[in-house]
Design a protein around this motif. Structure first.
Motif, PDB file in Angstrom:
ATOM      1  N   HIS A 124     -11.692 -27.724  35.690  1.00 41.64           N
ATOM      2  CA  HIS A 124     -10.193 -27.776  36.494  1.00 41.64           C
ATOM      3  C   HIS A 124      -8.772 -26.742  37.005  1.00 41.64           C
ATOM      4  O   HIS A 124      -8.836 -26.705  35.871  1.00 41.64           O
ATOM      5  CB  HIS A 124      -8.731 -29.785  35.993  1.00 41.64           C
ATOM      6  CG  HIS A 124      -8.023 -29.503  37.002  1.00 41.64           C
ATOM      7  ND1 HIS A 124      -8.036 -29.744  38.481  1.00 41.64           N
ATOM      8  CD2 HIS A 124      -6.786 -29.450  37.687  1.00 41.64           C
ATOM      9  CE1 HIS A 124      -7.357 -30.189  39.367  1.00 41.64           C
ATOM     10  NE2 HIS A 124      -6.068 -30.205  38.512  1.00 41.64           N
ATOM     11  N   ALA A 125      -9.380 -26.400  38.260  1.00 39.13           N
ATOM     12  CA  ALA A 125      -8.257 -25.569  38.810  1.00 39.13           C
ATOM     13  C   ALA A 125      -8.271 -24.422  38.349  1.00 39.13           C
ATOM     14  O   ALA A 125      -7.620 -23.338  38.244  1.00 39.13           O
ATOM     15  CB  ALA A 125      -6.924 -25.626  38.119  1.00 39.13           C
ATOM     16  N   SER A 126     -10.214 -23.973  38.062  1.00 42.92           N
ATOM     17  CA  SER A 126     -10.382 -22.125  37.747  1.00 42.92           C
ATOM     18  C   SER A 126     -10.808 -22.051  38.959  1.00 42.92           C
ATOM     19  O   SER A 126     -11.013 -22.412  40.212  1.00 42.92           O
ATOM     20  CB  SER A 126     -11.881 -22.216  36.576  1.00 42.92           C
ATOM     21  OG  SER A 126     -11.426 -23.179  35.587  1.00 42.92           O
ATOM     22  N   TYR A 127     -10.768 -20.750  39.239  1.00 40.63           N
ATOM     23  CA  TYR A 127     -11.332 -19.776  40.290  1.00 40.63           C
ATOM     24  C   TYR A 127     -11.953 -18.927  39.765  1.00 40.63           C
ATOM     25  O   TYR A 127     -11.728 -18.006  39.394  1.00 40.63           O
ATOM     26  CB  TYR A 127      -9.383 -19.595  40.837  1.00 40.63           C
ATOM     27  CG  TYR A 127      -8.620 -18.774  39.705  1.00 40.63           C
ATOM     28  CD1 TYR A 127      -8.177 -17.330  40.378  1.00 40.63           C
ATOM     29  CD2 TYR A 127      -7.851 -19.741  38.944  1.00 40.63           C
ATOM     30  CE1 TYR A 127      -7.680 -16.714  39.115  1.00 40.63           C
ATOM     31  CE2 TYR A 127      -6.646 -18.785  37.908  1.00 40.63           C
ATOM     32  CZ  TYR A 127      -6.522 -17.430  38.423  1.00 40.63           C
ATOM     33  OH  TYR A 127      -5.928 -16.520  37.671  1.00 40.63           O
ATOM     34  N   GLY A 128     -11.764 -18.188  40.727  1.00 41.61           N
ATOM     35  CA  GLY A 128     -12.475 -16.772  40.948  1.00 41.61           C
ATOM     36  C   GLY A 128     -14.104 -16.218  42.024  1.00 41.61           C
ATOM     37  O   GLY A 128     -13.881 -17.516  42.441  1.00 41.61           O
ATOM     38  N   GLU A 129     -14.309 -15.038  42.285  1.00 38.41           N
ATOM     39  CA  GLU A 129     -15.648 -15.504  43.063  1.00 38.41           C
ATOM     40  C   GLU A 129     -16.800 -15.240  41.816  1.00 38.41           C
ATOM     41  O   GLU A 129     -16.690 -15.326  40.837  1.00 38.41           O
ATOM     42  CB  GLU A 129     -15.661 -13.537  42.963  1.00 38.41           C
ATOM     43  CG  GLU A 129     -16.550 -12.928  43.659  1.00 38.41           C
ATOM     44  CD  GLU A 129     -17.022 -12.132  44.519  1.00 38.41           C
ATOM     45  OE1 GLU A 129     -17.916 -11.837  44.483  1.00 38.41           O
ATOM     46  OE2 GLU A 129     -15.610 -11.297  44.187  1.00 38.41           O
ATOM     47  N   PRO A 130     -17.033 -16.764  42.384  1.00 44.30           N
ATOM     48  CA  PRO A 130     -19.037 -16.850  41.517  1.00 44.30           C
ATOM     49  C   PRO A 130     -19.459 -15.891  40.846  1.00 44.30           C
ATOM     50  O   PRO A 130     -19.612 -14.616  41.589  1.00 44.30           O
ATOM     51  CB  PRO A 130     -19.421 -17.349  42.943  1.00 44.30           C
ATOM     52  CG  PRO A 130     -19.041 -18.240  44.174  1.00 44.30           C
ATOM     53  CD  PRO A 130     -17.736 -17.299  43.726  1.00 44.30           C
ATOM     54  N   PRO A 131     -19.305 -15.458  39.755  1.00 40.35           N
ATOM     55  CA  PRO A 131     -20.692 -14.862  38.865  1.00 40.35           C
ATOM     56  C   PRO A 131     -21.990 -14.454  39.228  1.00 40.35           C
ATOM     57  O   PRO A 131     -22.169 -15.594  39.852  1.00 40.35           O
ATOM     58  CB  PRO A 131     -20.064 -15.481  37.298  1.00 40.35           C
ATOM     59  CG  PRO A 131     -19.607 -17.014  37.257  1.00 40.35           C
ATOM     60  CD  PRO A 131     -19.290 -17.017  38.403  1.00 40.35           C
ATOM     61  N   ILE A 132     -22.223 -13.858  39.516  1.00 41.83           N
ATOM     62  CA  ILE A 132     -23.630 -13.920  38.812  1.00 41.83           C
ATOM     63  C   ILE A 132     -24.506 -13.906  36.895  1.00 41.83           C
ATOM     64  O   ILE A 132     -23.993 -14.136  36.341  1.00 41.83           O
ATOM     65  CB  ILE A 132     -24.560 -12.327  38.581  1.00 41.83           C
ATOM     66  CG1 ILE A 132     -23.626 -11.496  39.950  1.00 41.83           C
ATOM     67  CG2 ILE A 132     -25.747 -12.449  38.620  1.00 41.83           C
ATOM     68  CD1 ILE A 132     -24.103 -10.486  40.552  1.00 41.83           C
ATOM     69  N   VAL A 133     -24.966 -15.615  37.412  1.00 45.56           N
ATOM     70  CA  VAL A 133     -25.682 -15.491  36.603  1.00 45.56           C
ATOM     71  C   VAL A 133     -27.231 -16.356  36.658  1.00 45.56           C
ATOM     72  O   VAL A 133     -28.141 -16.648  37.361  1.00 45.56           O
ATOM     73  CB  VAL A 133     -25.132 -17.373  36.326  1.00 45.56           C
ATOM     74  CG1 VAL A 133     -25.974 -18.261  35.147  1.00 45.56           C
ATOM     75  CG2 VAL A 133     -23.509 -17.807  37.126  1.00 45.56           C
TER      76      VAL A 133
ATOM     77  N   GLY B  71     -13.500 -23.349  31.536  1.00 48.28           N
ATOM     78  CA  GLY B  71     -12.527 -24.138  30.694  1.00 48.28           C
ATOM     79  C   GLY B  71     -11.558 -24.375  31.995  1.00 48.28           C
ATOM     80  O   GLY B  71     -11.539 -24.006  32.964  1.00 48.28           O
ATOM     81  N   LYS B  72     -10.297 -24.605  32.016  1.00 49.37           N
ATOM     82  CA  LYS B  72      -9.145 -25.720  32.707  1.00 49.37           C
ATOM     83  C   LYS B  72      -8.143 -24.250  32.916  1.00 49.37           C
ATOM     84  O   LYS B  72      -8.092 -23.495  32.274  1.00 49.37           O
ATOM     85  CB  LYS B  72      -8.447 -26.413  31.878  1.00 49.37           C
ATOM     86  CG  LYS B  72      -9.442 -27.594  32.083  1.00 49.37           C
ATOM     87  CD  LYS B  72      -8.542 -28.598  31.924  1.00 49.37           C
ATOM     88  CE  LYS B  72      -9.169 -29.875  31.575  1.00 49.37           C
ATOM     89  NZ  LYS B  72      -8.523 -31.403  31.280  1.00 49.37           N
ATOM     90  N   TYR B  73      -8.234 -24.083  34.412  1.00 52.30           N
ATOM     91  CA  TYR B  73      -6.961 -23.015  34.575  1.00 52.30           C
ATOM     92  C   TYR B  73      -7.576 -21.539  34.556  1.00 52.30           C
ATOM     93  O   TYR B  73      -7.099 -20.867  33.016  1.00 52.30           O
ATOM     94  CB  TYR B  73      -5.664 -23.087  34.010  1.00 52.30           C
ATOM     95  CG  TYR B  73      -5.146 -24.583  34.394  1.00 52.30           C
ATOM     96  CD1 TYR B  73      -4.918 -24.683  35.405  1.00 52.30           C
ATOM     97  CD2 TYR B  73      -5.240 -25.960  33.205  1.00 52.30           C
ATOM     98  CE1 TYR B  73      -4.292 -25.437  35.728  1.00 52.30           C
ATOM     99  CE2 TYR B  73      -4.861 -26.925  33.882  1.00 52.30           C
ATOM    100  CZ  TYR B  73      -4.888 -27.151  35.374  1.00 52.30           C
ATOM    101  OH  TYR B  73      -3.548 -28.262  35.459  1.00 52.30           O
ATOM    102  N   SER B  74      -8.503 -21.493  34.075  1.00 50.62           N
ATOM    103  CA  SER B  74      -9.243 -19.839  33.844  1.00 50.62           C
ATOM    104  C   SER B  74     -10.101 -19.195  35.461  1.00 50.62           C
ATOM    105  O   SER B  74     -10.540 -19.780  36.602  1.00 50.62           O
ATOM    106  CB  SER B  74     -10.903 -20.249  33.228  1.00 50.62           C
ATOM    107  OG  SER B  74     -10.490 -20.686  31.682  1.00 50.62           O
ATOM    108  N   GLN B  75      -9.944 -17.595  35.554  1.00 54.74           N
ATOM    109  CA  GLN B  75     -10.240 -16.820  35.839  1.00 54.74           C
ATOM    110  C   GLN B  75     -11.492 -16.301  35.679  1.00 54.74           C
ATOM    111  O   GLN B  75     -12.169 -16.131  34.486  1.00 54.74           O
ATOM    112  CB  GLN B  75      -9.183 -16.005  36.004  1.00 54.74           C
ATOM    113  CG  GLN B  75     -10.099 -14.871  37.268  1.00 54.74           C
ATOM    114  CD  GLN B  75      -9.113 -13.568  37.771  1.00 54.74           C
ATOM    115  OE1 GLN B  75      -7.997 -13.237  36.671  1.00 54.74           O
ATOM    116  NE2 GLN B  75      -9.096 -12.705  38.498  1.00 54.74           N
ATOM    117  N   ILE B  76     -12.436 -16.486  36.556  1.00 54.24           N
ATOM    118  CA  ILE B  76     -14.023 -16.222  36.358  1.00 54.24           C
ATOM    119  C   ILE B  76     -14.696 -14.727  37.082  1.00 54.24           C
ATOM    120  O   ILE B  76     -14.230 -14.888  38.277  1.00 54.24           O
ATOM    121  CB  ILE B  76     -15.311 -17.231  36.536  1.00 54.24           C
ATOM    122  CG1 ILE B  76     -14.686 -17.667  37.607  1.00 54.24           C
ATOM    123  CG2 ILE B  76     -14.802 -18.277  35.336  1.00 54.24           C
ATOM    124  CD1 ILE B  76     -15.965 -18.830  38.779  1.00 54.24           C
ATOM    125  N   GLY B  77     -15.479 -13.913  36.488  1.00 51.19           N
ATOM    126  CA  GLY B  77     -16.216 -12.896  37.552  1.00 51.19           C
ATOM    127  C   GLY B  77     -17.328 -12.268  36.124  1.00 51.19           C
ATOM    128  O   GLY B  77     -17.477 -12.707  35.446  1.00 51.19           O
TER     129      GLY B  77
END
Length: 102
Positions: free
Chosen positions: A48-57, A70-76
């Motif tokens: 829930h509430a994770s944000y950021g540009e969609p990473p390359i997977v 996890g929750k409230y995480s920034q991804i990239g």
């Protein structure tokens, strides 16, 4: 055969559906569409509430690994799932030297 499909509307609908997917990929980007596909298939679970540009997977076809964010995480960045790298075997990578271990 094609004439029957056109009269039924199936052929026309499939062309419209195909063109819509192409337009959506151009507008949103292929990376975003790949991210949505991985979320839908369950290979990526996002809190829930994770944000950021969609990473390359990067995934492997017959591997069942998952990325859990996890929750409230920034991804990239770039993530590589699977690859059949067993963690219980010996590695040839110089971990002691790289991690300054005794």
């Amino acid at each position: 055969m094609i004439r029957k499909l056109v009269t039924r509307g199936r052929y026309r609908v499939s062309i419209v559906k195909y063109q819509w997917k192409r337009l959506r990929n151009v507008w949103l980007g292929e990376r975003y569409m790949e991210w949505e596909r991985l979320l839908k298939s369950g290979k990526v679970v996002m809190g829930h509430a994770s944000y950021g540009e969609p990473p390359i997977v990067r995934t492997f076809r017959y591997d069942h690994s998952r990325l859990i964010i996890g929750k409230y995480s920034q991804i990239g960045g770039t993530f590589m799932l699977g690859g059949q790298h067993a963690i219980q075997h010996v590695t040839t990578y110089p971990l002691r030297w790289r991690l300054d271990l005794p």
